[in-house]
Design a protein around this motif. Structure first.
Motif, short mmCIF file in Angstrom:
data_model
loop_
_atom_site.label_atom_id
_atom_site.label_comp_id
_atom_site.label_asym_id
_atom_site.label_seq_id
_atom_site.Cartn_x
_atom_site.Cartn_y
_atom_site.Cartn_z
N ALA A 64 50.08 48.17 52.06
CA ALA A 64 49.90 46.73 51.87
C ALA A 64 50.01 46.34 50.40
N ASN A 65 49.50 47.18 49.50
CA ASN A 65 49.61 46.91 48.07
C ASN A 65 49.45 48.19 47.28
N ARG A 66 49.94 48.15 46.05
CA ARG A 66 49.87 49.31 45.16
C ARG A 66 49.86 48.79 43.73
N SER A 67 49.05 49.40 42.86
CA SER A 67 49.01 48.95 41.47
C SER A 67 48.60 50.08 40.54
N ILE A 68 48.95 49.91 39.28
CA ILE A 68 48.51 50.82 38.23
C ILE A 68 48.04 49.95 37.07
N ALA A 69 46.93 50.34 36.47
CA ALA A 69 46.36 49.57 35.37
C ALA A 69 46.02 50.51 34.22
N LEU A 70 46.17 50.01 33.02
CA LEU A 70 45.85 50.76 31.81
C LEU A 70 44.90 49.90 30.98
N LYS A 71 43.78 50.48 30.57
CA LYS A 71 42.80 49.76 29.76
C LYS A 71 42.43 50.62 28.56
N PHE A 72 42.44 50.00 27.39
CA PHE A 72 42.14 50.68 26.15
C PHE A 72 41.02 49.92 25.46
N THR A 73 39.93 50.61 25.12
CA THR A 73 38.85 49.96 24.38
C THR A 73 38.62 50.69 23.07
N LYS A 74 38.22 49.95 22.06
CA LYS A 74 37.98 50.53 20.74
C LYS A 74 36.69 49.93 20.19
N LEU A 75 35.76 50.75 19.77
CA LEU A 75 34.51 50.30 19.16
C LEU A 75 34.72 50.23 17.66
#
Length: 78
Positions: A64-75
């Motif tokens: 029904a659906n497919r996704s890829i996500a990339l998240k980058f955090t920096k302190l």
């Protein structure tokens, strides 16, 4: 119904994967999340998710659906 698997590759690297089934929606969803803390307070996440429709009898669950996500955090410390 829900199942979650967590695997720590190292204290700063974790792979987790929940799988959920909804009988009301007749759907199954799953994802794999990779988290890497490259410095304290700063992370990189990569998440692959997909959902499948299980409402059709005698057939494989249809994508029904497919996704890829990339998240980058920096302190930032001042």
């Amino acid at each position: 119904m829900s199942v979650r698997v967590n695997y720590s590759i190292s204290p700063r690297t974790i792979v987790s994967g929940p799988v959920q089934y909804s009988s009301g929606a007749e759907a199954i969803s799953s994802s794999i999340r990779f988290r890497w803390e490259y410095t304290p307070g700063s992370d990189l996440f990569v998440v692959y998710s997909e959902g499948r429709d299980t409402s059709l009898p005698h057939e494989r669950a249809r994508l029904a659906n497919r996704s890829i996500a990339l998240k980058f955090t920096k302190l930032f410390r001042f």
